[in-house]
Motif scaffolding. Structure first.
Motif, short mmCIF file in Angstrom:
data_model
loop_
_atom_site.label_atom_id
_atom_site.label_comp_id
_atom_site.label_asym_id
_atom_site.label_seq_id
_atom_site.Cartn_x
_atom_site.Cartn_y
_atom_site.Cartn_z
N HIS A 43 0.84 -1.21 0.00
CA HIS A 43 0.00 0.00 0.00
C HIS A 43 0.87 1.25 0.00
O HIS A 43 0.65 2.17 -0.80
N LEU A 44 1.86 1.30 0.89
CA LEU A 44 2.72 2.47 0.97
C LEU A 44 3.45 2.69 -0.36
O LEU A 44 3.51 3.82 -0.86
N ASN A 45 3.96 1.63 -0.94
CA ASN A 45 4.66 1.75 -2.22
C ASN A 45 3.72 2.21 -3.34
O ASN A 45 4.14 2.91 -4.25
N SER A 46 2.45 1.85 -3.25
CA SER A 46 1.48 2.24 -4.28
C SER A 46 1.18 3.74 -4.25
O SER A 46 0.67 4.28 -5.22
N LEU A 47 1.53 4.40 -3.16
CA LEU A 47 1.28 5.84 -3.04
C LEU A 47 2.24 6.66 -3.89
O LEU A 47 2.00 7.84 -4.13
N GLY A 48 3.33 6.04 -4.33
CA GLY A 48 4.30 6.75 -5.17
C GLY A 48 4.82 7.99 -4.50
O GLY A 48 5.18 7.99 -3.32
N LYS A 49 4.82 9.10 -5.24
CA LYS A 49 5.38 10.35 -4.72
C LYS A 49 4.51 11.01 -3.66
O LYS A 49 4.93 11.97 -3.02
N LYS A 50 3.29 10.50 -3.46
CA LYS A 50 2.45 11.04 -2.37
C LYS A 50 3.04 10.68 -1.01
O LYS A 50 2.83 11.38 -0.04
N LEU A 51 3.77 9.57 -0.94
CA LEU A 51 4.39 9.14 0.31
C LEU A 51 5.68 9.92 0.52
O LEU A 51 6.56 9.92 -0.33
N VAL A 52 5.78 10.60 1.66
CA VAL A 52 6.99 11.35 2.01
C VAL A 52 7.91 10.46 2.82
O VAL A 52 9.07 10.28 2.49
N PHE A 53 7.40 9.88 3.91
CA PHE A 53 8.13 8.88 4.67
C PHE A 53 7.16 8.13 5.57
O PHE A 53 6.04 8.58 5.81
N ARG A 67 3.35 20.58 9.03
CA ARG A 67 4.20 21.60 8.40
C ARG A 67 5.63 21.38 8.87
O ARG A 67 5.89 21.23 10.06
N ILE A 68 6.55 21.38 7.94
CA ILE A 68 7.97 21.23 8.26
C ILE A 68 8.49 22.55 8.82
O ILE A 68 8.30 23.61 8.21
N ALA A 69 9.14 22.49 9.97
CA ALA A 69 9.76 23.67 10.55
C ALA A 69 11.26 23.68 10.27
O ALA A 69 11.84 24.71 9.97
N VAL A 70 11.88 22.51 10.36
CA VAL A 70 13.31 22.37 10.12
C VAL A 70 13.52 21.10 9.31
O VAL A 70 12.95 20.06 9.63
N ASN A 71 14.37 21.19 8.29
CA ASN A 71 14.66 20.03 7.46
C ASN A 71 16.17 20.00 7.24
O ASN A 71 16.70 20.77 6.45
N THR A 72 16.86 19.09 7.90
CA THR A 72 18.31 18.99 7.76
C THR A 72 18.70 17.83 6.87
O THR A 72 19.89 17.51 6.76
N GLY A 120 18.48 17.58 3.61
CA GLY A 120 18.93 17.94 2.28
C GLY A 120 17.93 17.59 1.21
O GLY A 120 18.11 17.90 0.04
N VAL A 121 16.84 16.92 1.60
CA VAL A 121 15.79 16.55 0.66
C VAL A 121 14.75 17.65 0.66
O VAL A 121 14.28 18.08 1.72
N GLU A 122 14.40 18.12 -0.52
CA GLU A 122 13.36 19.16 -0.61
C GLU A 122 12.00 18.52 -0.44
O GLU A 122 11.65 17.60 -1.16
N LEU A 123 11.27 18.99 0.56
CA LEU A 123 9.93 18.45 0.85
C LEU A 123 8.89 19.51 0.60
O LEU A 123 9.11 20.66 0.69
#
Length: 97
Positions: A27-37, A87-92, A94-97
């Motif tokens: 199921h998670l893999n079927s989400l493709g790019k909709k899945l962030v992590f 909402r992302i507050a800090v992202n270390t 290096g991946v653009e989310l």
């Protein structure tokens, strides 16, 4: 928009979780790019006791539908889950989310 599903496992659900895990991962893999992590919350013994899944959706209704479609839900792995706007507050990473 990003949404987080925060789920707590039902007591005694470990075997059900393990049995359902292949369908859950499909199921998670079927989400493709909709899945962030996605990943399990672990207890002090390093055993799963819940999950966090972050996905992209156009609105809360779509996010709730994505969460409800997770095979862990109908299998009874989770005693509860909620979907919240995130909402992302800090992202270390290096991946653009």
């Amino acid at each position: 928009m990003l949404f987080a599903m925060i789920a707590k496992d039902a007591p005694g659900a470990l075997q059900t979780r393990l049995d359902t895990r292949p369908a859950h991962l499909d199921h998670l893999n079927s989400l493709g790019k909709k899945l962030v992590f996605a990943g399990a919350l672990l207890n002090a013994e390093e055993q799963p006791e819940g999950s966090i899944v972050v996905f992209e959706a156009v609105d809360l209704a779509e996010a709730e539908a994505l969460a409800a479609a997770d095979p862990f839900v109908p299998a009874g792995v989770f005693s509860s889950y909620e979907v919240k706007r995130w909402r992302i507050a800090v992202n270390t990473t290096g991946v653009e989310l």
